[in-house]
Design a protein around this motif. Structure first.
Motif, PDB file in Angstrom:
ATOM      1  N   ALA A 218       0.809  -1.198  -0.029  1.00 46.74           N
ATOM      2  CA  ALA A 218       0.076   0.068  -0.154  1.00 46.74           C
ATOM      3  C   ALA A 218       0.925   1.310  -0.059  1.00 46.74           C
ATOM      4  N   GLY A 219       0.461   2.089  -0.806  1.00 43.99           N
ATOM      5  CA  GLY A 219       1.379   3.300  -0.986  1.00 43.99           C
ATOM      6  C   GLY A 219       2.108   3.236  -2.166  1.00 43.99           C
ATOM      7  N   GLN A 220       2.298   2.562  -2.837  1.00 42.09           N
ATOM      8  CA  GLN A 220       3.104   2.003  -4.198  1.00 42.09           C
ATOM      9  C   GLN A 220       2.369   2.258  -5.392  1.00 42.09           C
ATOM     10  N   ARG A 221       2.834   2.454  -6.356  1.00 40.79           N
ATOM     11  CA  ARG A 221       2.344   2.476  -7.686  1.00 40.79           C
ATOM     12  C   ARG A 221       1.893   1.316  -8.060  1.00 40.79           C
ATOM     13  N   LEU A 222       0.417   1.107  -8.602  1.00 41.48           N
ATOM     14  CA  LEU A 222      -0.029  -0.108  -9.218  1.00 41.48           C
ATOM     15  C   LEU A 222       0.799  -0.756 -10.496  1.00 41.48           C
ATOM     16  N   PRO A 223       1.258  -1.766 -10.342  1.00 38.73           N
ATOM     17  CA  PRO A 223       1.896  -2.380 -11.294  1.00 38.73           C
ATOM     18  C   PRO A 223       1.203  -2.506 -12.536  1.00 38.73           C
ATOM     19  N   TRP A 224       1.881  -2.200 -13.600  1.00 36.72           N
ATOM     20  CA  TRP A 224       1.239  -2.274 -14.956  1.00 36.72           C
ATOM     21  C   TRP A 224       1.438  -3.656 -15.663  1.00 36.72           C
ATOM     22  N   VAL A 225       0.319  -4.383 -16.137  1.00 33.79           N
ATOM     23  CA  VAL A 225       0.439  -5.750 -16.597  1.00 33.79           C
ATOM     24  C   VAL A 225      -0.529  -5.684 -17.892  1.00 33.79           C
ATOM     25  N   LYS A 226       0.129  -6.097 -18.698  1.00 33.79           N
ATOM     26  CA  LYS A 226      -0.559  -6.359 -20.057  1.00 33.79           C
ATOM     27  C   LYS A 226      -0.859  -7.749 -20.671  1.00 33.79           C
ATOM     28  N   ILE A 227      -1.857  -8.265 -20.830  1.00 38.37           N
ATOM     29  CA  ILE A 227      -2.292  -9.429 -21.041  1.00 38.37           C
ATOM     30  C   ILE A 227      -3.208  -9.606 -22.484  1.00 38.37           C
ATOM     31  N   ASP A 228      -2.770 -10.144 -23.527  1.00 40.30           N
ATOM     32  CA  ASP A 228      -3.726 -10.192 -24.726  1.00 40.30           C
ATOM     33  C   ASP A 228      -4.094  -8.949 -25.097  1.00 40.30           C
TER      34      ASP A 228
ATOM     35  N   LEU B  63     -11.683   0.148  -6.881  1.00 38.63           N
ATOM     36  CA  LEU B  63     -11.294  -1.117  -6.445  1.00 38.63           C
ATOM     37  C   LEU B  63     -10.813  -2.149  -7.720  1.00 38.63           C
ATOM     38  N   HIS B  64      -9.758  -2.718  -7.464  1.00 40.77           N
ATOM     39  CA  HIS B  64      -9.494  -3.951  -8.421  1.00 40.77           C
ATOM     40  C   HIS B  64      -9.319  -4.901  -7.875  1.00 40.77           C
ATOM     41  N   VAL B  65      -9.917  -6.219  -8.255  1.00 44.05           N
ATOM     42  CA  VAL B  65      -9.624  -7.359  -7.829  1.00 44.05           C
ATOM     43  C   VAL B  65      -9.055  -8.306  -8.814  1.00 44.05           C
ATOM     44  N   TYR B  66      -8.035  -9.217  -8.856  1.00 44.45           N
ATOM     45  CA  TYR B  66      -7.490  -9.960  -9.675  1.00 44.45           C
ATOM     46  C   TYR B  66      -7.752 -11.346  -9.263  1.00 44.45           C
ATOM     47  N   GLY B  67      -8.564 -11.770  -9.951  1.00 42.43           N
ATOM     48  CA  GLY B  67      -9.166 -13.232  -9.707  1.00 42.43           C
ATOM     49  C   GLY B  67     -10.739 -13.113  -9.518  1.00 42.43           C
TER      50      GLY B  67
ATOM     51  N   GLU C 267       0.711 -13.748 -14.788  1.00 42.70           N
ATOM     52  CA  GLU C 267       1.373 -12.458 -15.053  1.00 42.70           C
ATOM     53  C   GLU C 267       1.399 -11.611 -13.878  1.00 42.70           C
ATOM     54  N   TYR C 268       0.062 -11.592 -13.290  1.00 43.73           N
ATOM     55  CA  TYR C 268      -0.565 -10.747 -12.116  1.00 43.73           C
ATOM     56  C   TYR C 268       0.548 -11.148 -10.888  1.00 43.73           C
ATOM     57  N   GLY C 269       0.643 -12.425 -10.826  1.00 43.56           N
ATOM     58  CA  GLY C 269       1.397 -13.022  -9.894  1.00 43.56           C
ATOM     59  C   GLY C 269       3.019 -12.444 -10.118  1.00 43.56           C
TER      60      GLY C 269
ATOM     61  N   VAL D 175      -1.818 -10.309  -5.713  1.00 48.09           N
ATOM     62  CA  VAL D 175      -2.431 -11.434  -4.844  1.00 48.09           C
ATOM     63  C   VAL D 175      -3.622 -11.731  -5.390  1.00 48.09           C
ATOM     64  N   LYS D 176      -3.750 -13.152  -5.760  1.00 53.82           N
ATOM     65  CA  LYS D 176      -5.020 -13.577  -6.369  1.00 53.82           C
ATOM     66  C   LYS D 176      -6.126 -13.259  -5.250  1.00 53.82           C
ATOM     67  N   ASN D 177      -7.249 -12.692  -5.619  1.00 60.79           N
ATOM     68  CA  ASN D 177      -8.550 -12.505  -4.907  1.00 60.79           C
ATOM     69  C   ASN D 177      -8.234 -11.418  -4.024  1.00 60.79           C
ATOM     70  N   ALA D 178      -7.177 -10.722  -3.900  1.00 57.98           N
ATOM     71  CA  ALA D 178      -7.275  -9.818  -2.952  1.00 57.98           C
ATOM     72  C   ALA D 178      -7.894  -8.518  -3.533  1.00 57.98           C
TER      73      ALA D 178
END
Length: 517
Positions: free
Chosen positions: A417-427, A442-446, A471-473, A478-481
């Motif tokens: 928390a406090g950091q930049r959100l990582p950039w991830v590109k898929i397809d 809010l973002h949820v990955y999963g 790629e998110y991992g 974190v999955k489902n966070a």
């Protein structure tokens, strides 16, 4: 008497960015500048990757990228010989949509921001300066006196005043804040030229050996470049001459002899002195300092303009939340808390780098030559070094961890928390798309629970769910966070359980309206 919510003093990139973000957030502004015309020349060039990401919120990231020269690392020269070509492109690609440094002259930068601001219905009031102001604590406002170049003074009442008016800030002097630091002893020159030769190949070239510093920065137009260098004491045509008497002919020797440049046409030339200073505070009452009014640093790394824009975006959403009664005034204290520590660190690090690059004397020159010829090329073979270099240059290293607005982080994962959100590109799709909305989200990955989705809808909090991928991992997510994102796209909270109660408590604890935009 005129009234507004925010009076912005200074229409450089910092003031213009503040005006744009506030206007998009529904906050009435006035932006004034004592200059009657837009500058046609400038020293600032670099727009870093993090700034381009933030500009993507308003649709200008791709525009600037398309109009700029794009740098992926320097060429290093010693004694007229090319010694190394350092590149970070292999580590930058995949980290951001902008894996380069954009070279975009400040006068063009300002014109682009002015046009965008005008499209939002706000015009810069040129020829209008700030004469004085006082804070009226009972009324909860500031009373400013404005001086027009072609007319009488005008009284303006504003809820807040933002000093974006440079190193000689009238706002800073009015609130009597110190500006400790120093001036570099060297005299620098800047020149925009057209020329031919090996260093006019559209890349960055740095000469850092026993002679004085010289940097050649490509411009978007082929065959054009910006020269930044140190004026040697022997360059003065006479002991009685002043910096204003100098011309490019007085400093061109090294460029012609060692860089083998020819057919030189000078379009602009000037000299200046560089400073390194940070104001004692960035806020006093209803007055704020941003950009060069708050901090100035050496040209090393091209960080100054970008830091000012970061100040503006950090402050804008906080003022909007307070003005719209979605947060307490204490939220505004986090502007200084978050930005001043980076400014101090930046001034210290750029000062060290700049001193190393420009120190005179045979021994200092010998050390630079050894570092450039032998040490730097070896270090840059290490991926970790290249990655660290790009993170620092791009301003990805800026974070607000361990501050008031940084909530808890998930026990697993490397992102905090406090950091930049990582950039991830898929397809072909990246996870920064929703950040074009300047709001809490809010973002949820999963997978997101139905309860969380319903709660977000009930509280007007945008929820974006991404199907989990490896790629998110790899990016540290974190999955489902649940990732709570601030309006300036930094992570506020990471809840591994994706529990709406924890998210609600985050807002309650900081007295911020849930879902406020």
């Amino acid at each position: 008497m005129s009234t507004t919510d925010v009076l912005i003093v200074g229409a450089g990139p910092t003031g213009l960015a503040l005006a744009i973000w506030l206007t998009k957030l529904g906050v009435p502004v006035r932006i004034i500048d004592k200059a009657t015309t837009l500058a046609t020349t400038t020293r600032a060039l670099a727009v870093q990757a993090r700034t381009l990401e933030l500009y993507s919120q308003i649709g200008l990231g791709e525009t600037i990228a398309a109009r700029s020269a794009q740098l992926t690392g320097p060429n290093l020269w010693v004694g007229g010989s090319h010694r190394a070509r350092l590149r970070f492109s292999d580590v930058a690609v995949g980290l951001t949509a902008y894996p380069f440094v954009a070279v975009f002259p400040q006068n063009e930068h300002e014109r682009l921001l002015i046009d965008h601001l005008e499209s939002l219905g706000v015009t810069v009031e040129r020829g209008t300066g700030l004469e004085s102001f006082v804070e009226d604590t009972e009324a909860g406002s500031v009373m400013a006196v404005l001086q027009k170049s072609d007319g009488p003074t005008e009284n303006c009442e504003a809820k807040y005043i933002a000093g974006c008016d440079g190193a000689h800030s009238v706002v800073r002097r009015a609130i009597d804040l110190g500006f400790p630091g120093d001036t570099y002893e060297q005299l620098f020159y800047v020149a925009d030229i057209e020329a031919t030769g090996p260093a006019m190949d559209g890349e960055l070239h740095l000469c850092l050996d026993t002679h004085d510093f010289l940097g050649i920065f490509p411009l978007a137009q082929k065959g054009c470049a910006r020269f930044i260098g140190v004026v040697s004491p022997t360059s003065n045509p006479s002991p009685a001459s002043t910096p204003r008497d100098l011309t490019f002919d007085d400093v061109r020797g090294r460029a012609v002899e060692e860089m083998q440049l020819g057919d030189i046409k000078v379009n602009w030339f000037t000299t200046y002195r560089a400073h390194h200073r940070v104001a004692d505070h960035f806020r006093k009452g209803r007055a704020f300092l941003l950009g060069d009014a708050a901090h100035i640093h050496s040209p090393a790394g091209g960080q100054g303009l970008n830091t000012g824009i970061g100040d503006a975006i950090n402050l804008a959403w906080k003022i909007a939340a307070v003005v719209n009664n979605q947060a307490q005034d204490s939220l505004l204290d986090t502007y200084e808390e978050e930005r001043i520590r980076f400014a101090r660190k930046l001034v210290a690090t750029t000062d060290q780098a700049f001193t190393f690059m420009t120190r005179r004397g045979w021994f200092a020159g010998f050390i630079r030559s050894m570092v450039i010829s032998y040490i730097m090329p070896v270090l840059f073979r290490l991926r970790a070094v290249r990655r660290r270099a790009f993170h620092g240059l791009s301003q990805f290293i800026i974070d607000y961890t361990d501050t008031t607005l940084a909530g808890a982080s998930a026990p697993s994962g490397t992102v905090k928390a406090g950091q930049r959100l990582p950039w991830v590109k898929i397809d072909g799709q990246d996870n920064h798309g929703s950040l074009a909305h300047i709001e809490w989200q809010l973002h949820v990955y999963g997978t997101a629970s139905e309860q969380l989705a319903a709660w977000c809808k009930a509280n007007d909090l945008r929820l974006t769910v991404f199907e989990w991928a490896a790629e998110y991992g790899s990016a540290g997510l974190v999955k489902n966070a649940a990732y709570l994102l601030r309006p300036d796209t930094y992570i506020a909270l990471i809840d591994g359980k994706a529990d709406s109660t924890n998210i609600e408590q985050y807002f309650l604890k900081r007295r911020i309206g849930l879902g406020s935009r």
